[in-house]
Design an enzyme around this catalytic site. Structure first.
Site, mmCIF file in Angstrom:
data_model
loop_
_atom_site.group_PDB
_atom_site.id
_atom_site.type_symbol
_atom_site.label_atom_id
_atom_site.label_comp_id
_atom_site.label_asym_id
_atom_site.label_seq_id
_atom_site.Cartn_x
_atom_site.Cartn_y
_atom_site.Cartn_z
ATOM 1 C CB SER A 62 -0.818 0.500 1.468
ATOM 2 O OG SER A 62 -1.845 -1.014 1.037
ATOM 3 C CE LYS A 65 -3.608 1.034 -1.213
ATOM 4 N NZ LYS A 65 -4.529 0.370 -0.335
ATOM 5 C CE1 TYR A 186 -4.221 -1.224 -4.430
ATOM 6 C CE2 TYR A 186 -5.540 -2.966 -5.029
ATOM 7 C CZ TYR A 186 -4.140 -2.407 -4.145
ATOM 8 O OH TYR A 186 -4.478 -2.016 -2.690
ATOM 9 C CE1 TYR A 238 -4.015 1.164 4.581
ATOM 10 C CE2 TYR A 238 -2.927 -0.133 6.078
ATOM 11 C CZ TYR A 238 -2.641 0.564 4.689
ATOM 12 O OH TYR A 238 -2.353 0.071 3.891
ATOM 13 C CB VAL A 256 -0.280 -5.943 4.582
ATOM 14 C CG1 VAL A 256 -1.352 -5.201 4.504
ATOM 15 C CG2 VAL A 256 -0.597 -6.128 2.194
HETATM 16 N N1 GLN Z 1 -2.134 -5.307 -1.915
HETATM 17 C C1 GLN Z 1 -2.373 -5.263 -0.904
HETATM 18 C C2 GLN Z 1 -4.345 -4.703 -1.270
HETATM 19 O O1 GLN Z 1 -4.749 -4.798 -1.733
HETATM 20 C C3 GLN Z 1 -2.276 -3.694 -0.479
HETATM 21 C C4 GLN Z 1 -2.833 -3.936 0.797
HETATM 22 C C5 GLN Z 1 -1.930 -3.147 1.810
HETATM 23 O O2 GLN Z 1 -0.894 -3.092 1.718
HETATM 24 N N2 GLN Z 1 -2.729 -2.558 3.124
HETATM 25 O O3 GLN Z 1 -4.775 -6.179 0.030
#
Ligand code: GLN
Length: 309
Positions: A62, A65, A186, A238, A256
């Site tokens: 993530s 992002k 993505y 988050y 993650v």
């Molecule tokens: N690729 C992971 C997902 O879409 C990214 C989520 C994350 O890092 N929180 O679930």
């Protein structure tokens, strides 16, 4: 820089990290050794300080992002980027679709999956994955970054929840490209392999207002960096963003894969790798390291007597 301090906080963090788990919902991430913990700090004079597993490769997840939001702002402008994605913390888990379905017509912010998939759908018509990869290398000052094919295929094989989010976005008229193309970009971005050192480089560029302080090259406009750092502060961890802002007090973004990117404005970039996660998907050892460093080095954005670069 107190190298002893870094060693000490990593040792402490390793003990706490034993309580967490890797991200098993993406099988390839579940196989990662959860005992890893590393930190890298890069300062504006080009110095980098490392401790622990700071050069081990893992996927950015993530944290990509942040790259995607920055590129969307550069290419599409502020109005178009935030036309169908909000700027508010969601208070829900990163992969939630509840608010999107029941109470809102668009994703709460670009740091949760729904918002990032919407941003990816904008980007599909603007820029190729190869250009995104090259730009990520520049932002991170790391030419070794590449697509981790194993993690990419593992996530693509377990994509049901993100597909559900993407179809919901499509049903609300938010996607600018197909569900397949949007998800593909993505997941490709999530599967880029970085190190704690690469994230520290990226953090330094953001700390220096979008300029690589080593080469002097401006990579992002000032207003883009300001917008991105603000969204990182309010939404980057988050549903743990509020507590983290109080305890650490620097704009940060987790993934993650175990990474955390932190920006200490005008002072340094910090990269973390610690794949043992808490229930919100944030690195346990990483959060511990950042709390301790923030307290010892007065990194909190509202700390007194902070020296500038
Ligand atoms: N690729 C992971 C997902 O879409 C990214 C989520 C994350 O890092 N929180 O679930």
């Amino acid at each position: 820089m107190e190298e002893m301090l870094l060693e000490h906080v990593v040792e402490e963090g390793k003990k706490i990290a034993a309580l967490g788990k890797t991200a098993t919902y993406i099988p390839e991430l579940g196989r990662m050794n959860k005992d890893y913990l590393g930190v890298c700090i890069c300062t504006g004079d080009g110095q980098c300080f490392k401790s622990g597993d700071a050069d081990v490769r893992f996927t950015i997840q993530s944290i990509s992002k942040v790259v995607s939001l920055a590129v969307a702002l550069e290419r599409c402008g502020f109005e178009r980027t935030f036309d169908r994605v909000g700027m508010e913390p969601s208070g829900d888990s990163f992969d939630s679709l509840i608010k999107l379905d029941l109470t809102s017509d668009y994703p709460s912010n670009p740091m949760i999956n729904s918002g990032a998939i919407a941003i990816a759908s904008h980007l599909v018509s603007e820029v190729s994955f190869e250009r995104m990869l090259k730009f990520t290398r520049k932002l991170c000052m790391d030419e070794e970054i590449k697509l981790d094919e194993k993690v990419y295929h593992s996530e693509m094989g377990h994509i049901s929840r993100n597909k559900a989010i993407a179809y919901l976005l499509e049903s609300k008229g938010i996607l600018e490209n197909s569900v397949e193309d949007s998800l593909n970009l993505y997941v490709q971005m999530c599967s880029l392999s970085v190190t704690a050192a690469s994230l520290a480089g990226f953090g330094l560029v953001l700390a220096c207002d979008g300029v690589n302080p080593i080469t002097g090259e401006r990579l992002l406009h000032s207003w883009v960096v300001q917008t991105v750092k603000t969204i990182m502060l309010t939404c980057g961890m988050y549903d743990g963003s509020g507590k983290f802002a109080v305890e650490v007090g620097v704009p940060s973004k987790s993934g993650v894969g175990g990474g955390i990117l932190s920006v200490v404005d005008k002072r340094m970039g910090i990269g973390i790798f610690g794949p043992s996660l808490d229930r919100k998907g944030n690195s346990i050892g990483g959060q511990h390291v950042l709390q301790k460093l923030s307290a010892k080095l007065k990194l909190h954005m509202f700390a007194d007597n902070v020296p500038e670069l």
